[in-house]
Design a protein around this motif. Sequence first.
Motif, short mmCIF file in Angstrom:
data_model
loop_
_atom_site.label_atom_id
_atom_site.label_comp_id
_atom_site.label_asym_id
_atom_site.label_seq_id
_atom_site.Cartn_x
_atom_site.Cartn_y
_atom_site.Cartn_z
N ALA A 180 -22.31 11.08 57.86
CA ALA A 180 -21.65 10.86 59.16
C ALA A 180 -22.35 9.79 59.97
CB ALA A 180 -21.63 12.16 59.96
N ILE A 181 -23.49 9.30 59.48
CA ILE A 181 -24.21 8.23 60.18
C ILE A 181 -23.41 6.94 60.05
CG2 ILE A 181 -26.37 6.94 60.31
CD1 ILE A 181 -27.73 9.31 58.89
N PRO A 182 -23.25 6.16 61.13
CA PRO A 182 -22.50 4.90 61.04
C PRO A 182 -23.13 3.97 60.00
CG PRO A 182 -22.90 5.48 63.34
CD PRO A 182 -23.70 6.44 62.52
N VAL A 183 -22.27 3.29 59.19
CA VAL A 183 -22.72 2.39 58.12
C VAL A 183 -22.22 0.98 58.42
CG1 VAL A 183 -22.67 1.90 55.65
CG2 VAL A 183 -22.71 4.28 56.45
N VAL A 184 -23.11 0.00 58.30
CA VAL A 184 -22.75 -1.40 58.49
C VAL A 184 -22.99 -2.14 57.17
CG1 VAL A 184 -23.30 -3.55 59.71
CG2 VAL A 184 -23.28 -1.38 60.95
N LYS A 185 -22.00 -2.97 56.77
CA LYS A 185 -22.09 -3.72 55.52
C LYS A 185 -22.70 -5.10 55.77
CE LYS A 185 -17.88 -1.57 53.74
NZ LYS A 185 -16.48 -1.82 53.29
N GLY A 218 -31.69 1.73 46.09
CA GLY A 218 -30.68 2.39 45.27
C GLY A 218 -29.33 1.72 45.46
N SER A 219 -28.42 1.96 44.54
CA SER A 219 -27.06 1.42 44.64
C SER A 219 -26.06 2.48 44.22
CB SER A 219 -26.91 0.17 43.75
OG SER A 219 -27.05 0.52 42.39
N LEU A 220 -24.82 2.29 44.68
CA LEU A 220 -23.70 3.16 44.34
C LEU A 220 -24.04 4.63 44.55
CD1 LEU A 220 -22.39 1.18 41.24
CD2 LEU A 220 -21.74 0.96 43.64
N GLU A 221 -23.89 5.47 43.52
CA GLU A 221 -24.05 6.91 43.68
C GLU A 221 -25.48 7.29 44.08
OE1 GLU A 221 -23.00 10.48 44.45
OE2 GLU A 221 -21.51 9.03 43.76
N LYS A 222 -26.46 6.56 43.55
CA LYS A 222 -27.84 6.84 43.93
C LYS A 222 -28.04 6.59 45.43
CE LYS A 222 -32.64 5.62 42.95
NZ LYS A 222 -33.57 4.73 42.18
N ALA A 223 -27.44 5.52 45.92
CA ALA A 223 -27.53 5.21 47.35
C ALA A 223 -26.84 6.30 48.18
CB ALA A 223 -26.90 3.85 47.63
N ALA A 224 -25.70 6.80 47.67
CA ALA A 224 -24.99 7.87 48.37
C ALA A 224 -25.85 9.12 48.47
CB ALA A 224 -23.67 8.17 47.66
N ASN A 225 -26.57 9.47 47.39
CA ASN A 225 -27.45 10.64 47.42
C ASN A 225 -28.57 10.46 48.43
OD1 ASN A 225 -26.07 12.17 45.52
ND2 ASN A 225 -27.11 11.15 43.79
N TYR A 261 -31.95 11.66 63.44
CA TYR A 261 -32.99 10.64 63.58
C TYR A 261 -32.45 9.23 63.45
CZ TYR A 261 -37.28 7.99 62.70
OH TYR A 261 -38.29 7.07 62.76
N TYR A 262 -31.62 9.00 62.42
CA TYR A 262 -31.15 7.64 62.16
C TYR A 262 -29.90 7.33 62.97
CZ TYR A 262 -34.48 7.09 58.36
OH TYR A 262 -35.64 6.96 57.65
N ASP A 263 -29.91 6.16 63.58
CA ASP A 263 -28.77 5.70 64.38
C ASP A 263 -27.75 4.95 63.55
OD1 ASP A 263 -29.67 6.40 67.23
OD2 ASP A 263 -31.40 5.29 66.46
N VAL A 264 -28.19 4.28 62.47
CA VAL A 264 -27.28 3.45 61.68
C VAL A 264 -27.90 3.22 60.30
CG1 VAL A 264 -28.24 1.27 62.49
CG2 VAL A 264 -25.86 1.36 61.75
N ILE A 265 -27.02 3.02 59.30
CA ILE A 265 -27.45 2.69 57.94
C ILE A 265 -26.93 1.30 57.61
CG2 ILE A 265 -27.24 3.27 55.49
CD1 ILE A 265 -26.91 6.18 56.30
N LEU A 266 -27.77 0.50 56.96
CA LEU A 266 -27.39 -0.86 56.55
C LEU A 266 -27.39 -0.91 55.02
CD1 LEU A 266 -26.80 -3.36 58.30
CD2 LEU A 266 -29.10 -4.17 57.77
N SER A 267 -26.35 -1.48 54.47
CA SER A 267 -26.31 -1.69 53.01
C SER A 267 -25.32 -2.82 52.75
CB SER A 267 -25.89 -0.41 52.29
OG SER A 267 -26.12 -0.55 50.89
N ARG A 268 -24.97 -3.04 51.43
CA ARG A 268 -24.10 -4.17 51.14
C ARG A 268 -23.02 -3.77 50.15
NH1 ARG A 268 -26.67 -8.95 47.91
NH2 ARG A 268 -24.59 -8.94 46.97
N GLY A 269 -21.87 -4.46 50.28
CA GLY A 269 -20.78 -4.37 49.34
C GLY A 269 -20.30 -2.97 49.02
N LEU A 310 -30.55 11.88 54.46
CA LEU A 310 -31.11 11.29 55.69
C LEU A 310 -30.81 12.19 56.89
CD1 LEU A 310 -30.29 7.48 55.30
CD2 LEU A 310 -32.47 8.62 54.88
N ASP A 311 -31.74 12.26 57.83
CA ASP A 311 -31.58 13.07 59.04
C ASP A 311 -30.65 12.37 60.02
OD1 ASP A 311 -31.79 14.67 61.23
OD2 ASP A 311 -33.96 14.52 61.45
#
Length: 635
Positions: A72-77, A37-44, A53-61, A49-50
């Motif tokens: 509140a899960i840490p996000v890395v670009k 997913g991208s943009l708003e779909k990715a945000a949903n 359970y999840y320590d970090v989220i990876l995505s781009r741009g 996400l729990d």
Amino acid sequence: MNKNTLPNLALITPYPQLGEIVATQCTGIFNCHVYHGSLEKAANIARNLDAEYYDVILSRGGTAEYIEKATAIPVVKILTSTADLLKSLIPLKNHSQHIAFFNYQNYLTDVLLIAQALNITIDEFVFLSHQDMTEQLEQCRRRRYATVTGGFPVANSAKQYAMQGILIENGIESVNSALREALAIVETTKRKARDTARLEIILSSITEGIIVTNDNNEIQFFNHSAEKIFGLSAAQVIGKPVDNIIKNTRINQVLLTAAPEIRELQELDNTSIITSRVPIFMGKRCIGVVCSFTDTPQIEKAERIVRGKLKKKGLTARYTFDHILTANRDMQAIKKLAQIYARTDSPVMIYGESGTGKELFAQSMHNHSLRNHGPFVAINCAAIPESLLESELFGYEGGAFTGARREGKAGLIELAHQGTLFLDEIGELPMTIQSRLLRVLQEYEIMHIGGKEVIPVDVRIIGATNRSLEKMSEEGTFRRDLYYRLNVLPLAVPPLRERPEDIRYLAGMFLCELNAEHLLTQFLDLFSGWPWPGNVRELRFILERLALLSGEFPSSSLYELLTLTGFSLVDSARPTTVNDNVVVDLNKTTLKAIVRDIERQVIALYLRRYNNDQQKVAHHLGISKMSLWRKLQDD
């Protein structure tokens, strides 16, 4: 590493190929879960996400930007690199038309170098939002750009503006760089979580109530003890202004002044608590306050524990009224009077000659009183130099004088809290200390030497002296007001010479203990006229020596052995009556020879017993080491 112990990573990607690369590079580092997913779909997706359970989220741009606002899960670009751009534009080498390159938020370095290498013209556009992107795409359409390159939203939207969209795909190096950053964030987050958990356990285990506030005066931490003291749960107060929860805390004042307030008394409903408030600094700025509370029952409990430990250290009374042995009626009446005195907390003044058993009475009264579970602290006022006596009695703060302990020291009066303080030879107290002792009797509080805080004490004072305090007060050597304060319950112990029946009774008891009952008749005849200046103590010591020596030298008479006890019952200048009024006139030389021979035998005996330690032998015989040396040298 066990797969179950790996941190969990969620990749939210707009195109499938990125998922394949990330999943491969995560092997042995993360448990990777791929979402599309991208943009708003990715945000949903991120919102669902729990977070446990999840320590970090990876995505781009820009997609990562949307995700950050949704969870509140840490996000890395995953950032677009120069190599990624170069790889996507290689098919356009020597292209004659301008190419529009869209990048999110930041300009990419070396774009001009790529253009020169591929012999193309690249115009870079930086957008900050989805609307900004569409507006700039519209500008490119009007300026007749035929080709646009960028992330998935850019490449996908380009078709709507009649332009070719080229997706810049992230390569392995860009992915690995993002994974390294993600792993660092996870390790830092877990380390902080461990430190926070450890700190919470420490603070929660502290018996004091702890409240921590931030720079907005909002409660950030509220430990278990604070919950008990204030009757509130942490869930009820965390994040709320402290002044709205607890009145009179003064935490806001400490935040404003940045000045600590240590061990202040605070009234809370009907309870008094001791409070300390300490500002928290970041650099020179106060960013919060740590506040500790100790309620009165907790302080009392701590004092009981301390007093219990003091008792174990020997601050106890060993004797009771059962240890006061007497056959004298007056002495029995005094013993009953002392039992009555024991029931009160008023000061007692015991008068009597040395050796009459004044401390025996003091200990017995303590053990017969309601204070018998508290400490019994005894001090001989004549045995401690005046320069040290004040600090011993009242204690001192650290560094109060040269040689003082760094941590300070509690005084004997303070150690006697909720117990009894026995001041033997109280008539020897210097006038300056008499004044301070008077305040203890008047206010029941003390102050350490070098201290500023008044310390309340609950102590019962028993004094003892062989002097007349009344006469001393008339002469001005003892404070009259202190005399009246101490002499509330006077107790006079008569000397042994005024209790003739006790001489026989006590001698019989002591000799029975020493298995030397056979000496009683001879002893009583020999000492029939002795005044006993040392009283019961002298009587016991003499009997111990005679019993010991008679056992070692059975052929010697009791009269001969007496010469070693310090008594001068024989005077060579005149006859002395002993044993049924038989007059014995001994030649001075003969007597000296007898004494010298017995002395040598006794000294030899004790030298063997104490392994030739002359210091111990001299101490046991009650003579100086020099006297012992002379006797050893005497021919």
